[in-house]
Design a protein around this motif. Sequence first.
Motif, PDB file in Angstrom:
ATOM      1  N   THR A   9       0.753  -1.233  -0.290  1.00  0.00           N
ATOM      2  CA  THR A   9      -0.012  -0.165   0.261  1.00  0.00           C
ATOM      3  C   THR A   9       0.817   1.395  -0.125  1.00  0.00           C
ATOM      4  N   ALA A  10       2.370   0.985  -0.274  1.00  0.00           N
ATOM      5  CA  ALA A  10       3.001   2.242  -0.058  1.00  0.00           C
ATOM      6  C   ALA A  10       2.617   3.170  -1.256  1.00  0.00           C
ATOM      7  N   LYS A  11       3.245   4.564  -1.201  1.00  0.00           N
ATOM      8  CA  LYS A  11       3.056   5.209  -2.681  1.00  0.00           C
ATOM      9  C   LYS A  11       4.030   5.011  -3.572  1.00  0.00           C
ATOM     10  N   CYS A  12       3.674   5.099  -4.746  1.00  0.00           N
ATOM     11  CA  CYS A  12       4.441   4.917  -6.007  1.00  0.00           C
ATOM     12  C   CYS A  12       5.730   6.036  -5.889  1.00  0.00           C
ATOM     13  N   THR A  13       6.865   5.550  -5.708  1.00  0.00           N
ATOM     14  CA  THR A  13       8.142   6.657  -5.741  1.00  0.00           C
ATOM     15  C   THR A  13       9.106   5.856  -6.689  1.00  0.00           C
ATOM     16  N   PRO A  14       9.177   6.530  -7.751  1.00  0.00           N
ATOM     17  CA  PRO A  14      10.320   6.014  -8.839  1.00  0.00           C
ATOM     18  C   PRO A  14      11.686   5.621  -8.305  1.00  0.00           C
ATOM     19  N   ARG A  15      12.243   4.502  -8.671  1.00  0.00           N
ATOM     20  CA  ARG A  15      13.710   4.202  -8.082  1.00  0.00           C
ATOM     21  C   ARG A  15      14.336   4.966  -9.188  1.00  0.00           C
ATOM     22  N   ARG A  16      15.549   5.073  -8.563  1.00  0.00           N
ATOM     23  CA  ARG A  16      16.807   5.677  -9.374  1.00  0.00           C
ATOM     24  C   ARG A  16      17.303   4.721 -10.297  1.00  0.00           C
ATOM     25  N   ARG A  17      17.779   5.289 -11.487  1.00  0.00           N
ATOM     26  CA  ARG A  17      18.166   4.507 -12.621  1.00  0.00           C
ATOM     27  C   ARG A  17      19.948   4.637 -12.504  1.00  0.00           C
ATOM     28  N   ASN A  18      20.585   3.661 -12.994  1.00  0.00           N
ATOM     29  CA  ASN A  18      22.195   3.690 -13.196  1.00  0.00           C
ATOM     30  C   ASN A  18      22.309   3.819 -14.660  1.00  0.00           C
ATOM     31  N   ASP A  19      22.448   5.048 -15.248  1.00  0.00           N
ATOM     32  CA  ASP A  19      22.815   5.362 -16.527  1.00  0.00           C
ATOM     33  C   ASP A  19      24.064   4.743 -16.964  1.00  0.00           C
ATOM     34  N   SER A  20      24.682   4.557 -16.024  1.00  0.00           N
ATOM     35  CA  SER A  20      26.260   4.145 -16.389  1.00  0.00           C
ATOM     36  C   SER A  20      26.490   2.725 -16.996  1.00  0.00           C
ATOM     37  N   LEU A  21      25.304   1.966 -16.452  1.00  0.00           N
ATOM     38  CA  LEU A  21      25.410   0.544 -16.787  1.00  0.00           C
ATOM     39  C   LEU A  21      24.780   0.421 -18.417  1.00  0.00           C
ATOM     40  N   GLY A  22      23.876   1.314 -18.569  1.00  0.00           N
ATOM     41  CA  GLY A  22      23.054   0.992 -19.846  1.00  0.00           C
ATOM     42  C   GLY A  22      21.857   0.136 -20.089  1.00  0.00           C
ATOM     43  N   PHE A  23      21.757  -0.633 -18.884  1.00  0.00           N
ATOM     44  CA  PHE A  23      20.716  -1.528 -18.980  1.00  0.00           C
ATOM     45  C   PHE A  23      19.970  -1.292 -17.329  1.00  0.00           C
ATOM     46  N   ASP A  24      18.718  -1.682 -17.400  1.00  0.00           N
ATOM     47  CA  ASP A  24      18.304  -1.413 -16.010  1.00  0.00           C
ATOM     48  C   ASP A  24      18.580  -2.579 -15.311  1.00  0.00           C
ATOM     49  N   GLU A  25      17.695  -2.815 -14.173  1.00  0.00           N
ATOM     50  CA  GLU A  25      17.849  -4.219 -13.107  1.00  0.00           C
ATOM     51  C   GLU A  25      17.177  -5.459 -13.958  1.00  0.00           C
ATOM     52  N   PHE A  26      16.289  -5.326 -14.961  1.00  0.00           N
ATOM     53  CA  PHE A  26      15.812  -6.273 -15.514  1.00  0.00           C
ATOM     54  C   PHE A  26      16.110  -6.625 -16.773  1.00  0.00           C
ATOM     55  N   GLY A  27      17.321  -5.999 -17.380  1.00  0.00           N
ATOM     56  CA  GLY A  27      17.855  -6.315 -18.455  1.00  0.00           C
ATOM     57  C   GLY A  27      17.511  -5.201 -19.767  1.00  0.00           C
ATOM     58  N   PHE A  28      16.679  -4.508 -19.415  1.00  0.00           N
ATOM     59  CA  PHE A  28      16.295  -3.838 -20.774  1.00  0.00           C
ATOM     60  C   PHE A  28      17.060  -2.347 -20.854  1.00  0.00           C
ATOM     61  N   ALA A  29      17.279  -2.152 -22.263  1.00  0.00           N
ATOM     62  CA  ALA A  29      18.197  -1.001 -22.573  1.00  0.00           C
ATOM     63  C   ALA A  29      17.567   0.383 -21.874  1.00  0.00           C
ATOM     64  N   LEU A  30      18.403   1.098 -21.436  1.00  0.00           N
ATOM     65  CA  LEU A  30      18.044   2.700 -20.904  1.00  0.00           C
ATOM     66  C   LEU A  30      17.784   3.339 -22.030  1.00  0.00           C
ATOM     67  N   SER A  31      17.103   4.221 -21.974  1.00  0.00           N
ATOM     68  CA  SER A  31      16.584   5.073 -23.144  1.00  0.00           C
ATOM     69  C   SER A  31      16.169   6.492 -22.589  1.00  0.00           C
ATOM     70  N   LYS A  32      16.131   7.541 -23.621  1.00  0.00           N
ATOM     71  CA  LYS A  32      15.625   8.704 -23.212  1.00  0.00           C
ATOM     72  C   LYS A  32      14.096   8.768 -22.930  1.00  0.00           C
ATOM     73  N   LYS A  33      13.644   9.779 -22.374  1.00  0.00           N
ATOM     74  CA  LYS A  33      12.162   9.811 -22.316  1.00  0.00           C
ATOM     75  C   LYS A  33      11.521   9.661 -23.810  1.00  0.00           C
ATOM     76  N   LYS A  34      11.717  10.385 -24.654  1.00  0.00           N
ATOM     77  CA  LYS A  34      11.046  10.440 -25.984  1.00  0.00           C
ATOM     78  C   LYS A  34      11.292   8.878 -26.435  1.00  0.00           C
ATOM     79  N   GLU A  35      12.394   8.260 -26.553  1.00  0.00           N
ATOM     80  CA  GLU A  35      12.543   7.224 -27.035  1.00  0.00           C
ATOM     81  C   GLU A  35      11.735   6.071 -26.250  1.00  0.00           C
ATOM     82  N   GLN A  36      11.376   6.319 -24.794  1.00  0.00           N
ATOM     83  CA  GLN A  36      10.746   5.362 -24.185  1.00  0.00           C
ATOM     84  C   GLN A  36       9.332   5.397 -24.378  1.00  0.00           C
ATOM     85  N   LYS A  37       8.803   6.409 -24.844  1.00  0.00           N
ATOM     86  CA  LYS A  37       7.437   6.295 -25.526  1.00  0.00           C
ATOM     87  C   LYS A  37       7.262   5.808 -26.769  1.00  0.00           C
ATOM     88  N   LEU A  38       8.305   5.798 -27.768  1.00  0.00           N
ATOM     89  CA  LEU A  38       8.146   5.155 -28.839  1.00  0.00           C
ATOM     90  C   LEU A  38       8.504   3.539 -28.627  1.00  0.00           C
TER      91      LEU A  38
END
Length: 620
Positions: A9-38
Amino acid sequence: MRRRSSSSTAKCTPRRRNDSLGFDEFGFALSKKKEQKLQHRSHDYSYPQPNTVRVKELCELLSYWNGSSFICRNQIERFIRIGIPPALRGQVWKCLLNTHTLRETSSFSYQRCLREIREPLVDLGVSEYSILSAIATLNETENEMGTTPSPPQPPEASVLSCSDVAIFRQIALDLQRSFPTHRSLMGESAEAIEGQAKLFRVLTAYARYNPHIGYSQGMSYIAAVLLMNLTEEEAFWALVALLETPKYLSGLFDHSMDRIQHQARVFHQLLKHRKPLLSQHIEDLGVSSLHYVMPWFLTLFTSLPCWDSVLAVWDVIMLQGLSAVFRVGLALLQLLEPRLLQMTDEALLLPTLLRVPVEVSQHCVLLPALWGMEVHEWEIDCMNGLVLEEASAGHHQQGTENVPLTQQPNTEDVRTGKDPLAPAPAEDAKKPAKKEMGGGAKNVFSRILRVARRLLGEVGGGQSTESQPSPQKSSPSTGRPPRARTSSSLTRVQIRSRKKSQKGTFQRSAAGRSRKAALPSQDADGGETDAGTEAALKRRSSGPVGRVARRRGSHHPPRGRSLRLLRSGTRPAPAPGPSTPPPDINDSPRTSPVRGPSPQHRTSDHTIHVPENVRESQLI
């Protein structure tokens, strides 16, 4: 990365991303906000991470796991509600799917199957490590095999048929579309090449394992998610358990895609009963349930932008099976309902359903709605029955329309008993036959009622079914046959009370007289008065009852006659001509005639028999 509280029931607070790895914790490539929508992918995860104590408890539970134990099931459900740690998710899935037992009891060898597939592919110059070149080669091979017949081969020869080549080509094409932004499938890295080869081998091995299904769209997404959490062979047996077990997805995948279309119609019926306004609004905009239910169900909601929500949804599906798939669909529509009802264009509504917004698919939003949505097995069974009933009714109607007029059932077939559910009266034969829907409960009841009336008419010697006697009331005394009576009976106490409460007599209206004259005369209990047995005549020949019966057979006394006149036995002189006293009500065609007078047929001392003409409201 910051840890969160385990409370859902905790509030939704986004986690920090480590942009230096290039991938998030589940293995998906990090991208910019505009590319995320696409790409329709969000990296802001909000799933709760259990603490070390609960992780230790989950490890202990998995160590002595017993799939048939009710306690283990309840404990694993508790952990799924809290949140499964990513490191233990694969082990939890293996326990829920019972892949170890399936692998031990099966005679299928995964490694031997791969050898049988790899040898003819190598002969064709195809390798699972070069998918792009494999697509072109398989395409050329399929065209050549389609034009020139292949020579006969011995049964032990390991060769590929034209259908096998077509399946392998389709699998190679779908590898390029399955999670192109995940590090195990994207790019030309060694990890991506090995990941594509594993996915190709798992899918081709299952096509050989179950040739009746082979390969269907959506399997590549399911196998890819399994490979992200399990080893190659474990992912294969997990795929077998998901697609072969009736509890899970055996009702979704087949070669002709008929099963998934059927389940989409079942979901449409469920949505129509749960949310009729939303269902009608979607239909009014011209969007069919097949447009969005099939992509949801075939990929198990892997198109959701938040991957932590996808994995949590998969945890629930592994626990509850196909019913959880329906729950997730209803939960998404419940969250999207306010937004969808405001849309007035199909071009806006359908993309919203296919690409669920991020704010709706977040873990802290979707999972509480999912656990609050209840879908029972009997509900799915009922909706499945409705779909089958509609399908059978449609086939019945289509078959009736296609039958020539010379093959339509006629009245002669009805009379001879070829169609017992058709009406039997002769006047119905002159009317044009009406088409009836075979699935309607109301229509079935009316047909059964017509059959019952016709049968009663045949037993009653051709009498009209409109004037069948009402069911006879049984005697109040148990263990004793019902007493034969010629008319209604009232006790003296009842007559006295009615005398005090009623001051006048009831006058029959002209419409009532005409209706009574049109129908055959009956006594108060419904027995007809046009025939009688010898025993009934003998019982009515003496006493006040006989006098009343003889008077009834000659003419109808006036309605205003007092009950005191009837009790005194005074009657006017009978009119000349034969009179037929009313038969006994027990002498119906369904009962055997009375052999002789019995003490049970005598008139009781506390009973007064009243003719039919005298109603209860006429007793003064």
